[in-house]
Enzyme design. Structure first.
Site, short mmCIF file in Angstrom:
data_model
loop_
_atom_site.label_atom_id
_atom_site.label_comp_id
_atom_site.label_asym_id
_atom_site.label_seq_id
_atom_site.Cartn_x
_atom_site.Cartn_y
_atom_site.Cartn_z
N GLY A 231 0.82 -1.21 0.00
CA GLY A 231 0.00 0.00 0.00
C GLY A 231 0.85 1.25 0.00
N THR A 235 0.09 4.54 5.22
CA THR A 235 -1.26 4.00 5.40
C THR A 235 -1.36 3.07 6.60
OG1 THR A 235 -0.65 2.49 3.66
CG2 THR A 235 -2.20 4.21 3.09
N LYS A 237 1.10 0.47 7.53
CA LYS A 237 1.63 -0.89 7.38
C LYS A 237 2.51 -1.26 8.58
CE LYS A 237 3.33 0.12 3.31
NZ LYS A 237 2.78 1.45 3.07
N GLU A 455 -9.02 32.26 -10.82
CA GLU A 455 -9.68 31.44 -9.79
C GLU A 455 -11.20 31.54 -9.90
OE1 GLU A 455 -7.96 29.33 -8.35
OE2 GLU A 455 -6.00 30.21 -8.79
N HIS A 458 -12.36 29.13 -12.52
CA HIS A 458 -12.50 27.75 -12.02
C HIS A 458 -13.82 27.60 -11.27
CE1 HIS A 458 -8.61 26.19 -12.99
NE2 HIS A 458 -7.93 27.07 -12.27
P1 ADP Z 1 3.62 2.94 6.56
O1 ADP Z 1 4.43 1.88 7.24
O2 ADP Z 1 2.44 2.38 5.82
O3 ADP Z 1 4.39 3.88 5.72
P2 ADP Z 1 3.12 3.79 9.23
O4 ADP Z 1 2.53 2.53 9.77
O5 ADP Z 1 4.54 4.05 9.58
O6 ADP Z 1 2.94 3.85 7.67
O7 ADP Z 1 2.20 5.00 9.67
C1 ADP Z 1 2.72 6.20 10.13
C2 ADP Z 1 1.83 6.80 11.19
O8 ADP Z 1 0.57 7.15 10.65
C3 ADP Z 1 1.51 5.86 12.32
O9 ADP Z 1 2.48 5.92 13.31
C4 ADP Z 1 0.17 6.37 12.81
O10 ADP Z 1 0.33 7.41 13.72
C5 ADP Z 1 -0.48 6.93 11.58
N1 ADP Z 1 -1.43 5.96 10.99
C6 ADP Z 1 -1.34 5.42 9.76
N2 ADP Z 1 -2.40 4.60 9.51
C7 ADP Z 1 -3.15 4.61 10.62
C8 ADP Z 1 -4.37 3.96 10.99
N3 ADP Z 1 -5.01 3.13 10.16
N4 ADP Z 1 -4.86 4.21 12.21
C9 ADP Z 1 -4.22 5.04 13.06
N5 ADP Z 1 -3.09 5.68 12.77
C10 ADP Z 1 -2.54 5.50 11.57
#
Ligand code: ADP
Length: 644
Positions: A231, A235, A237, A455, A458
């Site tokens: 992803g 997001t 992960k 603007e 638009h």
């Molecule tokens: P990735 O590994 O996908 O790049 P991260 O897991 O490191 O992303 O996410 C970075 C931060 O974004 C997390 O520490 C959290 O604070 C926030 N975050 C991202 N997704 C979520 C989620 N689904 N729920 C709550 N916080 C999230």
């Protein structure tokens, strides 16, 4: 005490000990060399006196440059010698004095004369001697080189304090994984992960495997070895992988794909081996490799450029290790990437990362849930409408939302507020999407007028089109790279129809169309608009098969195999270019005709903009009247914000 703490004192010791032998050798050798510590130098007169008295047993001429004087045993009781012999530095059998004779030939001549005339019985010899210090100095450049090499090796393997232990040179092949185990327990659980229901369900199974593997192995099933989280960045992960470890209560090894990569050949592979060894020792455990595409890219693709053998070796080792550990070891590898398409197919085959879990950008509902997680630690005022904020943040990832909440808190604090208000969140959205407000950017009144009409163009066109996204506000305050902006509330469509795309393109062309209509001149201000519509038009023709002339054909390749040769003929290329141009020009002319019909309203809007700099939807309703297509949508939004 955590691993890290334990390692800290060792680290400083380790850095020192490398230099200790070098220092010892130097000091030791200088001692050896100064075997003459028990000797003293003779002046010419003193030498002559000892010579005449026939106390000398042997004169050793060293390297033709100086003489060592040995005294007869029977003379040792005499006064000057006695004192010398009793000195703590004197060693038996060593010379008592040294003498600098000056010119060797004269010295030898004089000795011969004295020996003959005074009938002396000393023994004279010559000796060529290399001093140890001299050889050391000869070796100095090499010693220095070794020291520098050691220093850099240590620096490179440094910082590896973690699972692998301190930063010694011998740790270069050790994994750099950060370990979270019982001391530094992972406290993240599924509660901290908002939304991502599907993904959570899939990883829940992994938690079960780790907690009670027997349940699955009893029936002859095999526990999966790995899962790939795919992803866009931010997001959640990493968060999800951590939550798996937290829920299962097992040690968690976290590292990034690039941590395997080092300048030296073989280091990556050895780090992979070490990582798996450590994980097995702590099993059941989880290994999390972030950005696995750094090592997991398909092999052999860039053989033309010589390839990257080291990366391939690392990947091969990873594949071998994943095959190697038995299903009973309970080590599960989770990996994350945003480029699953470039990964080597061998990684994805069953028995390795046999599960792929998609972690997409959050939708409206999920964004709201993420907001709820991140506003927990914040002090909010009553007026914050989360529903509206979730609508205002399409395309935001979880990390963006976390950042937005923090930014809102900072803005409120900067304004000395007691709590964070809705407006602070909106300002934070503006700031994140548009960049920093640049109030003192110098813009001439004429330029400002052009920007205002651009603007307003638009805004007017999008107001008049059914499928264009509803407008939220229009501003001519410069921010980041842009001089003004129209903010929309885009619908989150899963599929987009041709008419919707065309309406959006028409609204995007509205800016330039207004400039043309009002001033009969066009400017460079439409660059980003043009870029956007050109991309959209090209996608319509070459990707989505939405063009009649080209037909139901796509030139898109989901495997990401870029080829230098275009997948269509020269004739088709010409048609594609013509069709793209036709689409864009069509929408431009459509925008001009819409604006021409509503020219008076466009001018009122532009003037209002020049006067107020920012105008909201309500002002537009006052000028244009209620937007017919918005009625239903407005009611929905109103209802949901009232419910809050
Ligand atoms: P990735 O590994 O996908 O790049 P991260 O897991 O490191 O992303 O996410 C970075 C931060 O974004 C997390 O520490 C959290 O604070 C926030 N975050 C991202 N997704 C979520 C989620 N689904 N729920 C709550 N916080 C999230």
């Amino acid at each position: 005490m955590s691993d890290k703490k334990k390692n800290t004192p060792k680290l400083s010791f380790n850095s020192l000990w490398i230099y200790v032998p070098i220092a010892v050798i130097f000091i030791g050798l200088s001692f050896l060399n100064s075997g003459d510590m028990g000797t003293s130098k003779l002046s010419d007169n003193e030498f002559m006196k000892i010579l005449r008295e026939n106390d000398i047993e042997k004169i050793m001429v060293v390297n033709k440059s100086y003489a060592e004087i040995y005294i007869k045993d029977e003379a040792m009781t005499k006064e000057p010698f006695k004192k010398q012999v009793n000195s703590p530095f004197y060693r038996k059998g060593s010379p008592l004095y040294t003498y600098n004779f000056g010119d060797l030939q004269n010295f030898e001549k004089e000795l011969k004369e004295k020996q003959d005339s005074l009938n002396l019985d000393f023994d004279k010899r010559n000796e060529a001697r290399t001093s140890i210090m001299d050889s050391i100095i000869g070796f100095l450049p090499i010693i220095l080189l070794i020291a520098i090499w050691l220093y850099f090796m240590r620096r490179m393997s440094g910082g590896g304090a973690g699972a692998g232990g301190g930063g010694q040179i011998f740790n270069i092949g050790k994994s750099k994984a950060k370990l979270f185990d019982k001391d530094t327990k992972v406290k993240t659980t599924f509660k901290n992960v908002a939304g991502l229901e599907g993904a959570k369900e899939e990883v829940q199974e992994i938690v079960d495997f780790l907690k009670s593997p027997e349940k699955y192995t009893k029936l002859g099933g095999k526990i999966p070895k790995g899962a790939l989280l795919v992803g866009p960045p931010g997001t959640g992960k990493t968060l999800l992988a951590k939550a798996v470890a937290g829920e299962a209560g097992v040690p968690f090894f976290s590292l990034s794909g690039s941590d395997f990569v080092e300048m030296f050949v073989g280091v990556g592979a050895s780090r992979v081996r070490d990582l798996f060894k450590q994980a097995q020792q702590k099993s059941p455990s989880i290994i999390f490799i972030d950005e696995i595409d750094a090592i997991g890219r398909a092999r052999g693709k860039n053989s033309m450029t010589g390839g990257n053998d080291e990366r391939e070796n690392t990947l091969n080792q990873l594949l071998t290790e994943m095959d190697g550990f038995g299903t009973d070891t309970n080590v599960i590898v989770l990996a994350a990437t945003n480029r699953a398409d470039v990964l080597d197919k061998a990684l994805m085959r069953a028995g390795r990362f046999d599960r792929q879990i998609y972690v997409d950008l959050p939708d409206l509902h999920e964004r709201r849930e993420i907001f709820e997680v991140h506003i927990k630690p914040l002090k909010l005022a009553e007026d914050v409408k989360l529903e509206f904020l979730s609508q205002q943040t399409p395309g935001f990832s979880g990390a963006d939302i976390a950042n937005l909440c923090n930014e809102a808190a900072l803005i409120a604090a900067r304004n000395n507020k007691e709590a964070i208000h809705h407006q602070d969140f909106l300002d934070a959205v503006d700031r994140i999407v548009g960049g920093l407000e640049k109030k003192n950017k110098v813009i001439t009144p004429k330029e400002k007028e052009v920007i205002a009409f651009h603007e307003a163009g638009h805004a007017t066109v999008s107001w008049m089109l059914e499928h264009a996204a509803p407008l939220v506000k229009v501003t001519i305050v410069p921010r980041g790279q842009s001089l003004g902006a129209a903010w929309y509330l885009p619908e989150e469509r899963k599929i987009v129809q041709s008419e919707q795309m065309l309406d959006e393109m028409c609204a995007t062309m509205g800016g330039r169309a207004a400039e043309k209509l009002i001033f009969d001149k066009i400017s460079t201000g439409a660059l980003s608009d043009l870029e956007k519509v050109t991309k959209q038009a090209r996608a319509m023709v070459t990707v989505y098969g939405l063009n009649e002339k080209i037909g139901n054909v796509t030139y898109y390749d989901s495997t990401g195999n870029d080829s230098f040769v275009k997948p269509y003929s020269g004739d088709t290329a010409k048609i594609i270019d013509e069709e793209i141009s036709k689409i864009i020009e069509g929408q431009y002319n459509r925008a001009i005709s819409i604006l021409d019909t509503h020219k008076d309203k466009l001018s009122i809007l532009a003037e209002r903009l020049l006067e107020k700099e920012v105008i909201f939807k309500d002002d537009l309703v006052k000028i244009f009247g209620e937007r017919p297509f918005d009625k239903e949508k407005n009611q929905e939004i109103l209802k949901s914000s009232e419910e809050e």
